[in-house]
Every structure is written in C-alpha cells, then in structure tokens.
Design a protein around this motif. Structure first.
Motif, PDB file in Angstrom:
ATOM      1  N   TRP A 131      40.318   9.206 -34.847  1.00  0.00           N
ATOM      2  CA  TRP A 131      41.682   8.885 -34.421  1.00  0.00           C
ATOM      3  C   TRP A 131      42.636   8.743 -35.596  1.00  0.00           C
ATOM      4  O   TRP A 131      43.835   9.009 -35.465  1.00  0.00           O
ATOM      5  CB  TRP A 131      41.678   7.603 -33.587  1.00  0.00           C
ATOM      6  CG  TRP A 131      41.020   7.804 -32.258  1.00  0.00           C
ATOM      7  CD1 TRP A 131      39.764   7.412 -31.881  1.00  0.00           C
ATOM      8  CD2 TRP A 131      41.567   8.482 -31.117  1.00  0.00           C
ATOM      9  NE1 TRP A 131      39.496   7.798 -30.593  1.00  0.00           N
ATOM     10  CE2 TRP A 131      40.589   8.449 -30.098  1.00  0.00           C
ATOM     11  CE3 TRP A 131      42.795   9.099 -30.878  1.00  0.00           C
ATOM     12  CZ2 TRP A 131      40.811   9.022 -28.844  1.00  0.00           C
ATOM     13  CZ3 TRP A 131      43.009   9.673 -29.631  1.00  0.00           C
ATOM     14  CH2 TRP A 131      42.031   9.632 -28.631  1.00  0.00           C
ATOM     15  N   ARG A 132      42.138   8.315 -36.718  1.00  0.00           N
ATOM     16  CA  ARG A 132      43.006   8.149 -37.894  1.00  0.00           C
ATOM     17  C   ARG A 132      42.853   9.310 -38.873  1.00  0.00           C
ATOM     18  O   ARG A 132      43.346   9.231 -39.995  1.00  0.00           O
ATOM     19  CB  ARG A 132      42.685   6.828 -38.596  1.00  0.00           C
ATOM     20  CG  ARG A 132      42.960   5.602 -37.721  1.00  0.00           C
ATOM     21  CD  ARG A 132      42.654   4.316 -38.459  1.00  0.00           C
ATOM     22  NE  ARG A 132      42.869   3.150 -37.613  1.00  0.00           N
ATOM     23  CZ  ARG A 132      42.645   1.889 -37.993  1.00  0.00           C
ATOM     24  NH1 ARG A 132      42.172   1.668 -39.225  1.00  0.00           N
ATOM     25  NH2 ARG A 132      42.872   0.885 -37.178  1.00  0.00           N
TER      26      ARG A 132
ATOM     27  N   GLY B 185      40.524  15.058 -34.744  1.00  0.00           N
ATOM     28  CA  GLY B 185      39.452  16.020 -34.547  1.00  0.00           C
ATOM     29  C   GLY B 185      38.126  15.291 -34.460  1.00  0.00           C
ATOM     30  O   GLY B 185      38.077  14.072 -34.248  1.00  0.00           O
ATOM     31  N   LEU B 186      37.045  16.021 -34.623  1.00  0.00           N
ATOM     32  CA  LEU B 186      35.716  15.425 -34.599  1.00  0.00           C
ATOM     33  C   LEU B 186      35.496  14.598 -35.861  1.00  0.00           C
ATOM     34  O   LEU B 186      35.744  15.069 -36.976  1.00  0.00           O
ATOM     35  CB  LEU B 186      34.658  16.520 -34.496  1.00  0.00           C
ATOM     36  CG  LEU B 186      33.198  16.066 -34.498  1.00  0.00           C
ATOM     37  CD1 LEU B 186      32.877  15.281 -33.236  1.00  0.00           C
ATOM     38  CD2 LEU B 186      32.264  17.276 -34.628  1.00  0.00           C
TER      39      LEU B 186
ATOM     40  N   GLY C  85      26.979   3.419 -24.001  1.00  0.00           N
ATOM     41  CA  GLY C  85      28.136   4.159 -23.537  1.00  0.00           C
ATOM     42  C   GLY C  85      28.701   5.158 -24.521  1.00  0.00           C
ATOM     43  O   GLY C  85      28.953   4.826 -25.687  1.00  0.00           O
ATOM     44  N   ILE C  86      28.906   6.380 -24.055  1.00  0.00           N
ATOM     45  CA  ILE C  86      29.623   7.411 -24.808  1.00  0.00           C
ATOM     46  C   ILE C  86      31.064   7.418 -24.318  1.00  0.00           C
ATOM     47  O   ILE C  86      31.322   7.499 -23.115  1.00  0.00           O
ATOM     48  CB  ILE C  86      28.993   8.802 -24.597  1.00  0.00           C
ATOM     49  CG1 ILE C  86      27.494   8.779 -24.963  1.00  0.00           C
ATOM     50  CG2 ILE C  86      29.743   9.851 -25.413  1.00  0.00           C
ATOM     51  CD1 ILE C  86      27.204   8.405 -26.393  1.00  0.00           C
ATOM     52  N   LEU C  87      32.014   7.325 -25.237  1.00  0.00           N
ATOM     53  CA  LEU C  87      33.441   7.280 -24.898  1.00  0.00           C
ATOM     54  C   LEU C  87      34.109   8.573 -25.344  1.00  0.00           C
ATOM     55  O   LEU C  87      34.030   8.954 -26.520  1.00  0.00           O
ATOM     56  CB  LEU C  87      34.108   6.092 -25.594  1.00  0.00           C
ATOM     57  CG  LEU C  87      35.632   6.004 -25.488  1.00  0.00           C
ATOM     58  CD1 LEU C  87      36.093   5.939 -24.043  1.00  0.00           C
ATOM     59  CD2 LEU C  87      36.146   4.810 -26.279  1.00  0.00           C
ATOM     60  N   THR C  88      34.776   9.255 -24.394  1.00  0.00           N
ATOM     61  CA  THR C  88      35.496  10.475 -24.729  1.00  0.00           C
ATOM     62  C   THR C  88      36.917  10.417 -24.172  1.00  0.00           C
ATOM     63  O   THR C  88      37.263   9.524 -23.392  1.00  0.00           O
ATOM     64  CB  THR C  88      34.770  11.730 -24.183  1.00  0.00           C
ATOM     65  OG1 THR C  88      34.612  11.609 -22.759  1.00  0.00           O
ATOM     66  CG2 THR C  88      33.413  11.900 -24.835  1.00  0.00           C
ATOM     67  N   HIS C  89      37.724  11.381 -24.593  1.00  0.00           N
ATOM     68  CA  HIS C  89      39.126  11.495 -24.153  1.00  0.00           C
ATOM     69  C   HIS C  89      39.405  12.987 -23.947  1.00  0.00           C
ATOM     70  O   HIS C  89      39.859  13.680 -24.866  1.00  0.00           O
ATOM     71  CB  HIS C  89      40.074  10.924 -25.202  1.00  0.00           C
ATOM     72  CG  HIS C  89      39.963   9.446 -25.404  1.00  0.00           C
ATOM     73  ND1 HIS C  89      38.896   8.865 -26.066  1.00  0.00           N
ATOM     74  CD2 HIS C  89      40.785   8.418 -25.036  1.00  0.00           C
ATOM     75  CE1 HIS C  89      39.072   7.546 -26.095  1.00  0.00           C
ATOM     76  NE2 HIS C  89      40.207   7.259 -25.477  1.00  0.00           N
ATOM     77  N   HIS C  90      39.127  13.479 -22.739  1.00  0.00           N
ATOM     78  CA  HIS C  90      39.123  14.924 -22.497  1.00  0.00           C
ATOM     79  C   HIS C  90      40.433  15.612 -22.844  1.00  0.00           C
ATOM     80  O   HIS C  90      40.444  16.784 -23.225  1.00  0.00           O
ATOM     81  CB  HIS C  90      38.765  15.209 -21.030  1.00  0.00           C
ATOM     82  CG  HIS C  90      39.783  14.738 -20.035  1.00  0.00           C
ATOM     83  ND1 HIS C  90      39.899  13.417 -19.658  1.00  0.00           N
ATOM     84  CD2 HIS C  90      40.734  15.417 -19.335  1.00  0.00           C
ATOM     85  CE1 HIS C  90      40.863  13.301 -18.762  1.00  0.00           C
ATOM     86  NE2 HIS C  90      41.403  14.499 -18.553  1.00  0.00           N
ATOM     87  N   LEU C  91      41.548  14.898 -22.751  1.00  0.00           N
ATOM     88  CA  LEU C  91      42.853  15.528 -22.962  1.00  0.00           C
ATOM     89  C   LEU C  91      43.110  15.908 -24.421  1.00  0.00           C
ATOM     90  O   LEU C  91      44.000  16.720 -24.692  1.00  0.00           O
ATOM     91  CB  LEU C  91      43.972  14.613 -22.462  1.00  0.00           C
ATOM     92  CG  LEU C  91      44.035  14.428 -20.940  1.00  0.00           C
ATOM     93  CD1 LEU C  91      45.079  13.389 -20.572  1.00  0.00           C
ATOM     94  CD2 LEU C  91      44.333  15.754 -20.243  1.00  0.00           C
TER      95      LEU C  91
END
Length: 255
Positions: free
Chosen positions: A177-178, A182-183, A212-218
């Motif tokens: 995020w920072r 990207g990955l 838990g796996i956290l993703t953000h598809h958008l």
C-alpha cells in the motif's frame, strides 16, 4: 521471476508431519458494484473451492451488486462510507476513538441495516472497519446492534473482542500500500506466512483462529492475482481447510 516457496513448503511439511489442519478464510474489501474484477475474484474462488467474504461499503453499495452477487460470496459489513474522520497526519480510520460513541454506533447500525435490506439472509453480521481500525469502546456495543463478529488485521489477542462478539482477523495482505499498490515483495510475504504458521504450530499464536487472506479486487494487478492464487493453492493442498463465518453457528437474523 517465480517466487521461492521453499520456506513455506518446509513449514507446510511440518504441519503435515504433525497431522495439523489450518482453518482458512478469505476476505476481500471495498466492494460496491458488480465489476469485471469481481467476476474474476468469484471465478478464482470457485476454482480453488473457497468462499470469499466480501466486505461491502454500505453507503455506496449499488442494488445491482445484490442482484449479481456470485455464488460463493458472503457479504459482510465494511463500516459505513469508508471515509476517514481522523485529523490530518494521523492514520486513517472511520471508526476511531476521535469520534463520539453516538456517531460510531449510528454509522455501524445504519451500515448493518442498509446491507440487510440489500442482501437479506445472505448477509453475515460481521463488522469490518475500514483500514482495520476500530475504537475499543465501540466493540461492546456491536452485539447490541446485531453484529456477531468483528474482523481487523493481525493475529487476535483473544477469541472474543467483547461478550457475544467473535474476533476473526485477517493475517496476510499481498498489496504494498505504501509502495505503489503493487505486489509486496514475495519473499517477505512467503516468510511472513511461514512465520505465522510456525507460531501457531509451536503455540505462540491462537491456532484456532481461522487464518485470513485479505485482498482488494478493485486494485489488483496481474502479479497480485497470480501470487494470491499460488498462495491459496499451496495452503489448500496442505493443511488448509476452507472456513466461512457461517461456520460459527451465529445467526444473521435482525435483533
């Protein structure tokens, strides 16, 4: 470059040798409408055989999302409007301690009501605060409002966040995020998963909490999609057993 999965593979072998199983769940945040990315998310989940807990932003959710919600997706409540109320320079939070308890409770309640009206009995009353931050003072109120679980990020300290409120967190987010969104560095991500599983196996973390796996598809690019699929495939081929919030046995009926 293909990531080196050997560190995680060794840990998964240790789990197999010990006869352990890993309750595994998937949360994806910020849904508001049916999109090609949402369809891709649903297709991937179906191929893998695991449900996605879709954290929907109530204030912006479109009716079309309910009409087109793919099978295998479980809607949960992502705050209210995904708007930060913190002063400039502080970490973003919609449900932080800087707001009044009345305001926090009203926003949480209207979020639940809005999504119940939209999704009906498909909705699971799990509260997912935007940015994974929530005032400790709000937690005891959430069961009174109709919530049965809360989900943030990092291993939980206890199974209950408050009486009547299960804590079911996420543990790995593949997005930097920072760093450009990207990955994140795959080596770091793989080491993180291996370390977290070792902590569970060796008793340093709660092994009963669903991992838990956290993703953000958008915001996914191809590298994020590829890594997420590879990680979930590995976990599910090993000790991972798909888990859903429905498995808690909690009701999602209005109170």
């Amino acid at each position: 470059m293909t990531p080196d999965w050997s560190e995680l593979d060794r840990e998964l072998d240790r789990w197999a040798q010990a006869g352990l199983s890993l309750p595994l769940w998937w949360r994806d945040d910020d849904a508001i409408a049916p999109t090609p990315a949402l369809i891709r998310l649903a297709d991937l989940a179906a191929r893998l055989g695991i449900a996605v807990h879709l954290a929907v932003i109530p204030a912006h959710a479109q009716d079309a999302l309910a009409d087109a919600l793919p099978i295998g997706m479980i809607p949960v409540v992502h705050g209210w409007a995904h708007i930060s109320h913190t002063p400039e320079g502080e970490k973003n939070a919609e449900f932080g301690a800087d707001r009044t308890m009345q305001a926090l409770g009203m926003d949480a309640q209207q979020g639940l009501r809005r999504l119940r009206a939209l999704f009906g009995p498909r909705l699971v009353p799990m509260f997912v605060p935007p940015w994974n931050r929530v005032s400790d003072n709000l937690l005891p109120q959430l069961p009174e409002l109709g919530f049965r679980a809360v989900s943030t990020f990092t291993p939980r300290a206890a199974p209950l966040a408050a009486p009547g409120l299960a804590q079911i967190n996420t543990h790995l987010d593949p997005i930097a995020w920072r760093g450009g969104r990207g990955l994140a560095n795959p080596r770091v991500l793989i080491a993180q998963v291996a370390r977290q599983l070792a902590d569970r196996r060796e008793g340093r973390a709660d092994a009963t909490e669903p991992y838990g796996i956290l993703t953000h598809h958008l915001v996914h690019d191809q590298a994020i999609w590829t890594f997420t699929e590879a990680l979930l495939t590995r976990l599910l081929a090993g000790p991972g057993q798909p888990w859903t919030a429905v498995d808690t046995g909690e009701t999602n009926e209005p109170t």
